[in-house]
Design an enzyme around this catalytic site. Structure first.
Site, PDB file in Angstrom:
ATOM      1  N   ASP A   1       5.198  -3.805   4.118  1.00  0.00           N
ATOM      2  CA  ASP A   1       5.796  -5.124   4.193  1.00  0.00           C
ATOM      3  C   ASP A   1       5.489  -5.909   2.922  1.00  0.00           C
ATOM      4  OD1 ASP A   1       3.161  -4.865   5.191  1.00  0.00           O
ATOM      5  OD2 ASP A   1       3.280  -6.741   6.278  1.00  0.00           O
TER       6      ASP A   1
ATOM      7  N   GLU B   1      -6.231  -6.227  -3.741  1.00  0.00           N
ATOM      8  CA  GLU B   1      -5.422  -5.492  -2.766  1.00  0.00           C
ATOM      9  C   GLU B   1      -4.472  -4.493  -3.420  1.00  0.00           C
ATOM     10  OE1 GLU B   1      -2.127  -6.834   0.648  1.00  0.00           O
ATOM     11  OE2 GLU B   1      -2.496  -8.084  -1.119  1.00  0.00           O
TER      12      GLU B   1
END
Length: 622
Positions: A366, A560
């Site tokens: 996503d 991340e």
């Protein structure tokens, strides 16, 4: 050996005053200080700490001691001059895993209350939702209600999408496994991704566990599997994460890989027996129900069964989609959302749009233009690869550990039963997802009966579990590597597939130019599976070089994701980059990024590790 006996506050203040010229409480290459700080060792000799990396190490060592409650500290020179690879790996092993570990007992829940996602609930009690059957958890949280400002609520026995939607206005945490030992209740620990992701996530947990096992934290990896089991048994699936709005959403299936890798170390046959039953249950009830996540052609898809607008998204995220409909009925976007959510307005287009949008989130990717607008219609190649791995794992574990006979639900499973399923899936994947003209694995739209033309990093995933033939593997290496290999590793997609980026068509974080740890880790293993060792070594080096260089230049930053084209952590697509917002020292890194570093080092040849410490650019080696 030089040792510096330092007063922490005094040294910190002097160091930051001189070197932190941009005031962000870090020392990075963007600071304009002299990059030279004078110290005196215990024997009275002078020493000058020079360079961004060494200065940031000094800052970090001071802060570690301060957080330990010390007012003075003895710092040896070798900690300041520590080789970057050794330091990053040591920080992950000794500090970051600890910083990312949580539990759902009193101590752990207290940390959750300060989560930024709960700020809107500060005037209220944080809801903790407990499965209908878990009396231990419900009674435990009831005793904590006043002490921790929480509200324990029992979920119904049947959790429908309609019910989940009713919780969207009062989102809360879902309980995980608790254990009672010697009269004391403790939460079974788990590792969170980091930053604003302060829950146990689905596929993050598997990749984190790879790093945990390498670092000898077997009990923590085992605990992750135990929490997966709890979720399947009580919530019906491995959850996107343990928050209430994820009750109707799962994530990419890695459960059999996790339990198998834990078992290879523990050799606990009883534990494996118990988890294998739960894994078979998940396979049959989550993935193999016809018309849901199993499509008519025999392959699988993701299908998030929620209703309405995903509540976790930031305000304004869907404004561009909603505005034309709001304008048409002459109301504000806020009013339109309210009326659509409570059923006053019907909109078939939005119903379909949000079905696909929620399903994108279930896929873990996503978001990406690969799957935007049609995700629930796609047999994604990586999903079917993962389920092929389930079938192989079932077959091999039953044969090797349980003498080729495994009892579950009044049924006896043999290895041949699962091998037949695996072989059938292999044929289907190659029939629907293999593009022989381009020599790539692609996604298949089971509604339009067409193959996708989008080239993504997921084209490599069939190599991860040996579903491809040797000829197919060679073709993928030949065709996909030149398209996706960048300075810092493999990009999420090609630039051509992503298409042009405009204000109306913004960048998506899983597409070019960004690269992600789970893709790299699966690709490395896949290349080794087919003897492509040199290609694997190069990709590992590129990825670790990027992480190392950014950590050296930016005060230990491990985020991340990365822009692999520029080999930088400065990623601005969609939600920014979790793991970059800290002061003084990162106490967490980022879960699967930490794991990718430890895994990569475990695979990288020693001659390349030395070059990594010297920060030699990949282009000068390969």
């Amino acid at each position: 050996m030089k040792i510096f006996n330092l007063q922490i506050e005094e040294t910190l203040n002097s160091l930051l005053l001189q070197e932190d010229t941009d005031g962000d409480k870090k020392i990075t290459i963007e600071d304009k200080g002299p990059k030279a700080f004078h110290l005196e060792s215990e024997d009275g000799t002078k020493h000058t700490v020079k360079g961004t990396y060494q200065l940031s190490n000094l800052l970090q060592e001071l802060v570690i001691a301060k957080y330990d409650g010390k007012t003075s500290v003895k710092i040896p020179l070798h900690k300041i001059d520590e080789p970057p690879v050794s330091r990053i790996s040591r920080m992950i092993r000794e500090y970051y895993w600890k910083g990312l570990t949580r539990s759902m007992d009193a101590q752990g829940v207290e940390k959750l209350i300060s989560d930024t996602k709960n700020e809107a609930l500060t005037a209220e009690k944080l809801p903790i939702y407990v499965p209908f059957q878990d009396e231990l958890a419900f009674n435990y949280y009831k005793t904590l209600e006043d002490k921790l400002n929480i509200k324990a609520s029992r979920l119904p026995e049947d959790i429908s999408p309609e019910f989940v939607k009713t919780l969207n206005d009062k989102p809360g945490i879902l309980s995980l496994k608790l254990e009672k030992e010697n009269g004391e209740i403790k939460g079974v620990p788990f590792v969170v991704p980091g930053g604003r992701f302060n829950e146990m996530y689905g596929w993050d947990s598997y990749f984190e566990s790879i790093g945990l096992l390498i670092d000898g934290k077997v009990d923590l990896a085992k605990a992750m599997a135990d929490n997966f089991q709890y979720e399947i048994e009580h919530y019906g699936k491995i959850l996107n994460a343990n928050r209430s709005y994820y009750l109707s959403r799962t994530q990419p299936p890695f459960y059999t890989s996790l339990i198998r890798e834990v078992f290879e170390i523990t050799k606990d046959k009883n534990w494996l027996n118990n988890h294998l039953k739960t894994a078979i249950k998940e396979y049959e009830t989550v993935w193999m129900v016809q018309g849901k996540r199993l499509t008519e052609n025999g392959l699988n898809r993701y299908l998030a069964e929620g209703l309405g607008i995903p509540p976790e998204c930031e305000e304004g995220h869907y404004d561009a989609i909603l505005k034309p409909f709001a304008d048409k009925v002459h109301c504000s976007i806020e009013d339109y959302i309210s009326k659509y959510q409570n059923g006053e307005l019907q909109n078939d287009f939005l119903d379909t749009y949000f079905l696909h949008d929620r399903t994108v989130r279930e896929s873990g990717h996503d978001t990406s233009y690969r799957i935007e607008g049609n995700c629930a219609d796609l047999n994604l190649v990586e999903l079917n690869v993962l389920l092929y791995k389930y079938e192989l794992d079932f077959a091999e574990l039953i044969k090797d550990v349980f003498d080729d006979s495994f009892e579950f639900n009044s049924k006896t499973y043999t290895s041949s039963y699962w091998l037949k399923k695996a072989e059938k899936r292999k044929q289907l994947v190659n029939s629907f997802c293999w593009n022989s003209e381009n020599g790539l694995y692609v996604d298949y739209n089971h509604v339009t009966k067409t193959q996708s033309t989008f080239v993504a990093a997921t084209t490599f995933t069939p190599l991860w579990c040996n579903i491809a033939s040797l000829e197919q593997a060679k073709a993928i290496v030949k065709n996909a590597l030149p398209l996706l290999k960048e300075k810092g590793g493999i990009a999420g997609s090609t630039k051509a597939s992503r298409g042009d980026i405009t204000n109306e068509r913004p960048a998506r974080q899983w597409d070019y130019p960004n690269g992600w740890a789970p893709h790299q880790m699966m690709i490395w293993k896949g290349l080794f599976n087919y003897g492509c060792n040199q290609e694997a070594q190069e990709l590992i080096y590129r990825w670790l070089f990027m992480i190392t260089k950014n950590a050296v230049d930016y005060n230990g930053t491990i985020p991340e994701k990365y822009d692999v084209v520029e080999a930088t952590h400065k990623v601005f697509a969609e939600y920014g980059n979790v793991g970059t917002d800290f002061e003084y020292i990162s106490q967490e890194g980022f879960g699967w990024m930490n794991a990718s570093y430890q895994y990569g080092l475990n695979l990288l040849e020693e001659k390349f590790i030395q070059k990594l410490n010297e920060l030699i650019e990949p282009e000068k080696i390969f």
